[in-house]
Design an enzyme around this catalytic site. Structure first.
Site, PDB file in Angstrom:
ATOM      1  N   TYR A 260       0.845  -1.196   0.000  1.00 34.94           N
ATOM      2  CA  TYR A 260       0.000   0.000   0.000  1.00 34.94           C
ATOM      3  C   TYR A 260       0.880   1.244   0.000  1.00 34.94           C
ATOM      4  CZ  TYR A 260       0.434  -0.931   5.086  1.00 34.94           C
ATOM      5  OH  TYR A 260       0.888  -1.226   6.334  1.00 34.94           O
ATOM      6  N   HIS A 310       6.005  -0.751   1.311  1.00 39.69           N
ATOM      7  CA  HIS A 310       5.906   0.265   0.255  1.00 39.69           C
ATOM      8  C   HIS A 310       6.940  -0.005  -0.838  1.00 39.69           C
ATOM      9  CE1 HIS A 310       3.667   2.090   3.352  1.00 39.69           C
ATOM     10  NE2 HIS A 310       4.713   2.431   4.075  1.00 39.69           N
TER      11      HIS A 310
END
Ligand code: C5P
Length: 334
Positions: A260, A310
Site C-alpha cells: 500500500y 511500500h
C-alpha cells in the site's frame, strides 16, 4: 490623407501593438512567467488570467496539458471522509480490510456514525475555482532536510502538510515551524497544537475507534502494538483520510506497486487534490544515498526504505514524473 511620415508612424505603432498583443497571447497560453508582467502592467484580474482553473500562475488541476496526468487525476474522488461518502463499495471495503486485518472488527458504519458525532462532518477544500490560489508544502521526513535551510520558505505556504513523528521544535531553520495538516495513524501518532488539523489515515476499523477514544475516553491502548491512549489535538479540526481515495491512489497512481502507499505518497496525493500549487520537501535519499529521518543523528538504517510494505522506488519515480510535468515542484535538500 496621411503624409508619408505620418503613415510610417502609424504602421510602426500598429506593428508594436500587434507584437505586444501576440506576445501576451503566447505567454498567457503557455503560462510564461512574463504573464506576471502583463498582470501588473494592465491590472488584469486573476479571473481573466486563470483560464477558469485557479488564480495561481499554474494550476495542478489543469489536466488537459498532459495526457499522463489527465489519465490518472480524478477530482471526483474526495480525499477526506464524510458521513455521506463513508459508504464503501464492497471491493474497496474488502481491499481496505485486508490492509491490516482484524480478528473481530467492529461494525464499520456504526463506528463512522459515532465518530462523526465527535468530529466535524463537512466537505472541505472543494472550493477550487478561478479565484483560489492555494499553495501547499508537503514536508516528508527525509534526512535531506538537515541543513537545507528551507524553514522560512516552508512557512510561507498556505498549507504545510507534515506526517507521522515529524518534529519542528529545534529544526525550524531547516523545516519551518508551521503545520496546518499532520497525517498520522495510531501507531505513528503524536500530539499536535490547537491550530493543526490531525488527518488520520485509517488502515482498519479499530483506527477509527482509536481516534474517537484518544479524543474522549482514552480506553484503547493497543492495536497490533502499544498506541497512545490519548492525543492532544483539536477535535474540531480532525479529518479522516478516505479509504476510497486511499484505494484510488494505490490503483491509479501506484498501479498496484507495493502493498500500500506510504504516508508520504498519501500526503502528496492529498495535496495534489486539494491545492492549486504543490511544493515537495524532504522526499528521497540525502546526498550520500541515506534514507534516514531528519531528526535522527546516528541512525542511518533507513527505516522508510526497509518497511517492506511500500515500493519506495516506484513512489519516488511517480513523484519525479509529477515534477517533470511541472505538476509539483521538488526541493531536494542536501
Ligand atoms: O518514515 P516516515 O514514514 O515517517 O516518513 C514519512 C514520509 O517521508 C515517507 O512516507 C516518505 O514518503 C518520506 N521519506 C522519504 N525519505 C526518507 C524518509 C521519509 O522520502 N528518508
Amino acid at each position: 490623407m496621411f503624409l508619408p511620415k505620418q503613415r510610417k508612424i502609424r504602421t510602426f505603432a500598429l506593428l508594436i501593438g500587434v507584437i505586444t498583443f501576440t506576445t501576451f497571447l503566447f505567454s498567457y497560453t503557455f503560462r510564461d512567467p512574463s504573464v506576471d508582467f502583463f498582470r501588473h502592467a494592465f491590472r488584469l484580474s486573476d479571473d481573466f488570467l486563470s483560464k477558469g482553473q485557479c488564480a495561481c500562475p499554474r494550476c495542478v488541476a489543469e489536466a488537459e496539458d498532459d495526457p499522463w496526468f489527465a489519465e490518472r487525476f480524478n477530482q471526483s474522488v474526495h480525499p477526506l471522509m464524510t458521513r455521506e461518502n463513508s459508504v464503501l463499495s464492497e471491493e474497496t471495503f474488502k481491499w481496505w480490510q485486508w490492509l491490516q486485518s482484524e480478528r473481530r472488527p467492529a461494525n464499520f458504519s456504526e463506528v463512522v456514525e459515532e465518530l462523526f458525532r465527535v468530529i466535524p462532518d463537512e466537505v472541505l477544500y472543494a472550493d477550487a475555482g478561478p479565484k483560489r490560489c492555494r499553495t501547499c508544502a508537503v514536508v516528508g521526513n527525509s534526512g535531506n532536510l538537515k541543513g537545507a535551510q528551507y524553514g522560512a520558505l516552508i512557512d510561507s505556504f498556505d498549507f504545510v502538510v507534515r506526517m507521522n513523528q515529524a518534529p519542528t521544535t529545534g529544526f525550524e531553520e531547516d523545516v519551518g515551524a508551521k503545520t496546518t495538516h499532520h497525517l498520522m495513524y495510531p501507531e505513528s501518532a503524536k500530539d499536535l497544537d490547537n491550530t493543526t488539523s490531525l488527518v488520520l489515515i485509517p488502515f482498519k476499523t479499530l483506527d477509527l475507534q482509536w481516534i474517537l477514544s484518544a479524543l474522549t475516553t482514552g480506553t484503547i491502548k493497543h492495536t497490533y502494538t502499544r498506541v497512545p491512549s490519548r492525543i492532544k489535538a483539536n477535535k474540531d479540526k480532525v479529518l479522516i483520510y478516505s479509504p476510497t481515495f486511499f484505494k484510488y491512489v494505490f490503483d491509479t497512481w501506484l498501479e498496484g506497486h507495493g502493498r500500500y502507499p506510504s504516508t508520504g505518497f498519501l500526503s502528496l496525493m492529498l495535496a495534489v487534490h486539494i491545492c492549486d500549487e504543490v511544493s515537495v520537501f524532504g522526499f528521497g535519499a540525502d546526498q550520500y544515498g541515506n534514507w534516514h529521518h531528519y531528526w535522527e543523528e546516528n541512525d542511518l538504517s533507513g527505516a522508510f526504505r526497509h518497511t517492506g510494505v511500500h515500493d519506495g522506488d516506484h513512489e519516488y519515480n511517480v513523484t519525479l514524473q509529477l515534477a517533470d510535468k511541472h505538476k509539483i515542484k521538488m526541493f531536494r535538500g542536501r
